[in-house]
Design an enzyme around this catalytic site. Structure first.
Site, PDB file in Angstrom:
ATOM      1  CG  HIS A  90      76.044  40.568  67.059  1.00 37.35           C
ATOM      2  ND1 HIS A  90      75.087  40.019  66.834  1.00 37.35           N
ATOM      3  CD2 HIS A  90      76.965  40.259  65.909  1.00 37.35           C
ATOM      4  CE1 HIS A  90      74.978  39.106  66.106  1.00 37.35           C
ATOM      5  NE2 HIS A  90      76.212  39.222  65.564  1.00 37.35           N
ATOM      6  CG  ASP A  92      72.069  42.684  67.170  1.00 38.53           C
ATOM      7  OD1 ASP A  92      72.871  42.512  67.462  1.00 38.53           O
ATOM      8  OD2 ASP A  92      71.220  42.656  66.201  1.00 38.53           O
ATOM      9  CD  GLU A 156      76.099  42.021  62.667  1.00 39.33           C
ATOM     10  OE1 GLU A 156      76.463  41.911  61.642  1.00 39.33           O
ATOM     11  OE2 GLU A 156      75.210  41.199  63.136  1.00 39.33           O
ATOM     12  CG  HIS A 423      71.093  35.101  59.709  1.00 43.11           C
ATOM     13  ND1 HIS A 423      71.371  36.093  58.676  1.00 43.11           N
ATOM     14  CD2 HIS A 423      71.968  35.136  60.801  1.00 43.11           C
ATOM     15  CE1 HIS A 423      72.361  37.111  59.633  1.00 43.11           C
ATOM     16  NE2 HIS A 423      72.952  36.391  60.459  1.00 43.11           N
TER      17      HIS A 423
END
Length: 451
Positions: A90, A92, A156, A423
């Site tokens: 992904h 994103d 995602e 993250h």
């Protein structure tokens, strides 16, 4: 890494890979268009589209998915009668969070201490580059021995389910014999790992209202019901004294059988402050791979700076619940909503909105594809045996693909080992891991084609 033509080719391609990942990281492709421009995600999708066409992919297309984002698809034909492998990544990314906390700019790939820093370097723009490296190495050494489908998702991280719904509406598009999800990671740098289970997730937004408007805390405080205080009570009800997740009706007795996570190593990986204890009970692996976990992701309330002496009329929170294999995410959502309603004090009004949901996943590791991957990883990581681990995060697409293609084998590999800090601020990727995993994927495709 032991010398072989595929490994030598990948090594020679690493400068190009760094340049391409630098370009891809520069796109601020967060699929939250209230915070980041849609044009940034569209530009990243266009970049990937051009990259696939340059690699000889056919039927390359931007797919407009039902959540308003775009995924990129392409097909690379292999020999007649060959198996089909779907490669997933992904483009994103998560928001950069506090940009001031980054040592170097989050959307500018920067090399430091042997790692490449930048948002998406590991999760999961690096995963797309890994796929490209593997295919290029095979093309330079006899050709790609399977049909390859590539799907690169655009939302995602938001959990909005656009690609899942698109796949359900076009079930023939992603059909494959084996699916390689490039969005996981080794247990630690240098230890080849496939992720065999994923926790599912549900995400809800809860709002509590108690008053028609804010009130002066001196004049009304003590009798007027405080919405923020009510919300704090509700959130506290989601944890036991030891920090274990407690959602009424949701069981919390599962154990992880397999690779264990040393507690001191976990403390280092998670950067737990000295003197602060871990939460929950059981082994670390139990807690992060086999049991539910609730997290309060955010709270809407007045910031400390500028706060007034007021009783709050309304307050909101965003809550994530990770759901272990064996638990239905839809049922867990119902239990979470019922718990929040039951634990809202003082007759306060509560509204709960579901934001996202994904089922947990458990792979069949006794399959030809897993044998081929073990063989490939033993070459890419000399002296190391492939390990099986769980992952606390969610990839909802896995269950959609498993339901659509029940005979397909699904493997999860990737670049998100603990040091990558996905993250979080200062996300990074190990270029050595990128190189080795690209070799492993190339050798896997070759071994799988011959099996």
């Amino acid at each position: 890494m032991s010398s072989n033509p595929v490994a030598e080719t990948v090594a020679s391609l690493m400068p190009r890979a760094k340049a391409e990942l630098t370009e891809l990281v520069a796109f601020r492709s967060v699929a939250d268009f209230d915070q980041f421009p849609r044009s940034e995600s569209e530009a990243a999708a266009n970049w990937i589209t051009a990259a696939l066409r340059a690699e000889g992919f056919e039927d390359v297309a931007l797919l407009d998915t039902p959540d308003g984002t775009q995924s990129v698809y392409g097909h690379l034909p292999g020999p007649a009668g060959a198996r089909t492998v779907l490669l997933y990544a992904h483009y994103d990314v998560q928001p950069p969070l506090d940009e001031a906390g980054w040592v170097t700019p989050p959307f500018e790939l920067t090399e430091r201490d042997g790692r490449w820093y930048g948002r998406g370097t590991a999760d999961c723009k690096g995963g797309f580059i890994m796929h490209l490296l593997a295919l290029r190495a095979l093309k330079a050494n006899g050709g790609v021995p399977v049909h390859v489908k590539m799907i690169v998702e655009g939302s995602e991280e938001q959990g909005t389910g656009g690609l899942e719904r698109y796949a359900e509406q076009h079930p023939e598009l992603l059909a494959a014999d084996t699916i390689v999800i490039g969005d996981a990671g080794n247990f630690r740098v240098g230890l080849p790992t496939v992720t065999s289970t994923l926790r599912g997730m549900t995400m809800v937004r809860v709002r509590i209202d108690t008053l028609a408007g804010n009130l002066h805390s001196g004049q009304f405080g003590g009798a007027a019901p405080d919405a923020l205080g009510a919300l704090i009570r509700v959130l506290d009800s989601l944890r036991a004294e030891d920090g274990s997740t407690t959602v009424d009706g949701l069981t919390d007795g599962s154990s992880w059988e397999g690779l264990q996570y040393d507690e001191e190593q976990f403390r280092r990986d998670a950067k737990v402050l000295d003197g602060v204890g871990l939460i929950g009970s059981g082994t670390v692996a139990d807690r992060i791979w086999a049991r539910p976990a609730v997290t309060v992701l955010g709270i809407d309330c007045p910031p400390v700076v500028g706060a007034t002496p007021s009783v709050q009329a309304s307050a909101r929170a965003l809550i994530s619940l990770r759901v272990p294999p064996g638990v239905d995410a839809a049922e867990a959502t119902k239990l979470l909503q019922a718990h929040l309603e039951a634990h809202t004090p003082w007759g306060a009004r509560v509204r709960i909105e579901q934001i996202g949901q994904g089922q947990p996943f458990s792979a069949d590791t006794a399959s030809p594809a897993y044998a081929a991957m073990a063989e490939a990883m033993a070459v890419a990581y000399p002296g190391q045996e492939m390990q099986y681990a769980g992952q606390g995060g969610s990839i909802p697409l896995c269950n959609t693909l498993a339901a659509l293609y029940p005979r397909a084998e699904i493997l999860l590999i990737g670049l998100s080992e603990p040091e990558a800090q996905i993250h979080a601020v200062n996300e990074s990727v190990s270029p050595e891991e990128l190189e080795r995993l690209s070799v492993a994927e190339a050798l896997f495709l070759r071994a799988y084609a011959a099996s």
